[in-house]
Design an enzyme around this catalytic site. Structure first.
Site, PDB file in Angstrom:
ATOM      1  N   HIS A 125      -2.574  -2.259  -3.362  1.00  0.00           N
ATOM      2  CA  HIS A 125      -2.424  -2.527  -1.927  1.00  0.00           C
ATOM      3  C   HIS A 125      -3.663  -1.979  -1.228  1.00  0.00           C
ATOM      4  O   HIS A 125      -4.269  -1.015  -1.705  1.00  0.00           O
ATOM      5  CB  HIS A 125      -1.160  -1.780  -1.457  1.00  0.00           C
ATOM      6  CG  HIS A 125      -0.737  -2.066  -0.055  1.00  0.00           C
ATOM      7  ND1 HIS A 125      -1.305  -1.441   1.024  1.00  0.00           N
ATOM      8  CD2 HIS A 125       0.205  -2.901   0.447  1.00  0.00           C
ATOM      9  CE1 HIS A 125      -0.715  -1.867   2.133  1.00  0.00           C
ATOM     10  NE2 HIS A 125       0.199  -2.759   1.810  1.00  0.00           N
ATOM     11  N   ASP A 202       0.886   5.430  -6.450  1.00  0.00           N
ATOM     12  CA  ASP A 202       1.378   4.831  -5.223  1.00  0.00           C
ATOM     13  C   ASP A 202       2.816   4.396  -5.514  1.00  0.00           C
ATOM     14  O   ASP A 202       3.046   3.411  -6.228  1.00  0.00           O
ATOM     15  CB  ASP A 202       0.478   3.644  -4.852  1.00  0.00           C
ATOM     16  CG  ASP A 202       1.008   2.863  -3.657  1.00  0.00           C
ATOM     17  OD1 ASP A 202       2.154   3.115  -3.255  1.00  0.00           O
ATOM     18  OD2 ASP A 202       0.271   1.999  -3.155  1.00  0.00           O
ATOM     19  N   GLN A 205       6.532   1.111  -3.655  1.00  0.00           N
ATOM     20  CA  GLN A 205       7.509   0.097  -4.082  1.00  0.00           C
ATOM     21  C   GLN A 205       8.399   0.580  -5.211  1.00  0.00           C
ATOM     22  O   GLN A 205       9.355  -0.102  -5.561  1.00  0.00           O
ATOM     23  CB  GLN A 205       6.774  -1.184  -4.516  1.00  0.00           C
ATOM     24  CG  GLN A 205       5.973  -1.856  -3.426  1.00  0.00           C
ATOM     25  CD  GLN A 205       6.833  -2.384  -2.276  1.00  0.00           C
ATOM     26  OE1 GLN A 205       8.052  -2.529  -2.401  1.00  0.00           O
ATOM     27  NE2 GLN A 205       6.205  -2.650  -1.144  1.00  0.00           N
ATOM     28  N   LYS A 228      10.628   2.180   3.574  1.00  0.00           N
ATOM     29  CA  LYS A 228      10.903   1.215   2.498  1.00  0.00           C
ATOM     30  C   LYS A 228      12.110   1.632   1.672  1.00  0.00           C
ATOM     31  O   LYS A 228      12.433   1.022   0.668  1.00  0.00           O
ATOM     32  CB  LYS A 228       9.674   1.079   1.592  1.00  0.00           C
ATOM     33  CG  LYS A 228       8.479   0.413   2.292  1.00  0.00           C
ATOM     34  CD  LYS A 228       7.398   0.106   1.304  1.00  0.00           C
ATOM     35  CE  LYS A 228       6.048  -0.141   1.947  1.00  0.00           C
ATOM     36  NZ  LYS A 228       5.955  -1.406   2.684  1.00  0.00           N
ATOM     37  N   CYS A 366      -1.439  -7.679   2.069  1.00  0.00           N
ATOM     38  CA  CYS A 366      -2.333  -6.512   2.002  1.00  0.00           C
ATOM     39  C   CYS A 366      -2.875  -6.299   0.597  1.00  0.00           C
ATOM     40  O   CYS A 366      -3.100  -5.145   0.190  1.00  0.00           O
ATOM     41  CB  CYS A 366      -1.642  -5.248   2.515  1.00  0.00           C
ATOM     42  SG  CYS A 366      -1.172  -5.364   4.222  1.00  0.00           S
TER      43      CYS A 366
END
Ligand code: 7TS
Length: 409
Positions: A125, A202, A205, A228, A366
């Site tokens: 991202h 990261d 998600q 999220k 993104c």
């Protein structure tokens, strides 16, 4: 197919209970962008403002005491949710983006020198790409990229060859927001450590969808966002190993992060507050604590199994639509599914589906370099969460078939 009661879960989310255009129910399938909030989170935020709104860590009055306790309670919940060892490892930020920037500016400026290498992947991202570009340009360091293969997995052979004594950091996504791919991070972390590099994951998600154990992973940094995972916007987490955070200079200067301030210089306070200058997002933190409670109540194992089934259901239905190409075929995957539909621009398709009550994403998500790699400038994406049901996917499929008829030339 449900391994828990999705109907009951769904009824906790007031926003989902609405009828849109022409009597169409809302099928919300844009969870990778942000998730909806259960009553519990909404009420916790409201209660803070109605009953004990106050700044934290500053005053000794009743409201401030209550706000500070609630604010710090969330930190304990985060420790347990990601299996960290100490609250000193948990830094509140605005979200994944700020967490990564904190590491790039604070750790990066101190530890990255000319000629050093940072390994990223082609599926990052922008928020796990641009901060490293800025740092690399400033320090004359080199960014190296693990290629993404045709099936949407990382080229792990190439990764092995990229690692060297020059590698200072590997910064990769745990789960791709475009391809859905879940990367084999345990192995990648072990390899990076053998090469003497640190690893930033990261988790924007992954943390909302799968159980994470930072201690077992032995990861050095983990970044994720509250919004999220059922929480409010504007609150995120940076997890860092205590000793590494300890060695890092502050990111933002100001109130709350200091020990002693003189006109010319200051000393800084202890972790985690050293990285939390200024009045924080108190309501956000309190709401986030409720979101964690909610997810823990359902059980992350159950969330993951349910989403797996729903993802397989969606894939099997989408595969049957002629002219529709799914981008990313990794076997280890989550519920973010990108696709193209022959002859229909992704923006037109999103707009058409919206009129059918279906909310999905159309665009570059993104991830411009990744989307370009798959010969596109834009894709469509549906992304699932625990309150989605087969009926949402059926509504999407029906709308897709209608769209194909509508745009037929
Ligand atoms: N990393 C990944 C893998 C993401 O998917 C996102 C947001 C971020 C970082 C940034 O998170 P933030 O909370 O700081 O904004 N992804 C998306 C998306 O896929 N659609 O909208 C935002």
């Amino acid at each position: 197919m449900s391994c828990f009661n999705a109907n009951t879960i769904r009824s906790d989310f007031p926003v989902l209970d609405q009828i849109l255009y022409d009597g169409k129910p809302l099928a919300y399938l844009d969870n990778a962008a942000t998730t909806q909030k259960p009553h519990h989170v909404i009420h916790a935020v409201q209660e803070y403002y109605e009953a004990y709104n106050s700044n934290v860590h500053r005053a000794l009055h009743f409201l401030a005491e209550r706000a500070t306790v609630a604010y710090e309670e969330t930190r304990k919940k985060v420790v347990s949710f990601i299996h960290a060892n100490t609250e000193r490892s948990i830094i509140y930020t605005r979200g994944t983006t700020e967490s990564i920037n904190l590491v790039a500016y604070s750790w990066g400026r101190k530890n990255i020198d000319e000629g050093d290498e940072i390994i990223l992947s082609e599926m990052e991202h922008h928020s796990n790409l641009v901060p490293w570009q800025i740092l690399a340009q400033e320090k004359k360091a080199k960014l190296c990229f693990i290629p993404v293969l045709e099936d949407g997995t990382l080229d792990l052979n190439a990764y092995t060859h990229l690692l060297s004594s020059k590698t200072k950091l590997v910064a990769i996504t745990h789960m791709s927001n475009v391809l859905g791919t879940i990367n084999p991070v345990q192995k990648m972390i072990d390899q990076a450590h053998q090469a003497g590099a640190l690893v930033l994951l990261d988790g924007a998600q992954s943390v909302p969808h799968v159980s994470i154990d930072v201690s077992q992973l032995d990861v050095d940094f983990l970044a994720f966002s509250g919004h999220k995972m059922l929480g409010p916007t504007g609150i995120g987490i940076l997890y860092g190993k205590e000793a590494i955070l300890e060695s890092m200079p502050p990111f933002h200067g100001g109130g709350e992060m200091i020990h002693k301030v003189e006109l010319e210089q200051s000393t800084y306070t202890e972790l985690p507050h050293k990285f939390e200058a200024g009045t924080p997002n108190i309501a956000g933190v309190i709401g986030f604590g409720e979101a964690i409670d909610y997810l823990e109540g359902v059980g992350m194992g159950a969330v993951q199994s349910y989403e797996q089934l729903l993802t397989q259901y969606a894939l099997s239905k989408l595969e049957k639509i002629s002219g529709l190409t799914i981008i990313g075929k990794a076997l280890e995957r989550g519920g973010a599914i990108s696709f193209t539909c022959e002859g229909i621009h992704p923006h037109d398709l999103s707009q058409y589906l919206d009129r059918e009550g279906v909310a999905i994403r159309g665009g570059h998500m993104c991830c411009q370099p990744l989307v370009r790699k798959f010969d596109s400038t834009a894709l469509n994406r549906l992304s699932l969460y625990l309150y989605n049901m087969e009926q949402d996917i059926d509504q999407l499929i029906e709308a897709l078939l209608k769209a194909k008829e509508f745009f037929k030339t």
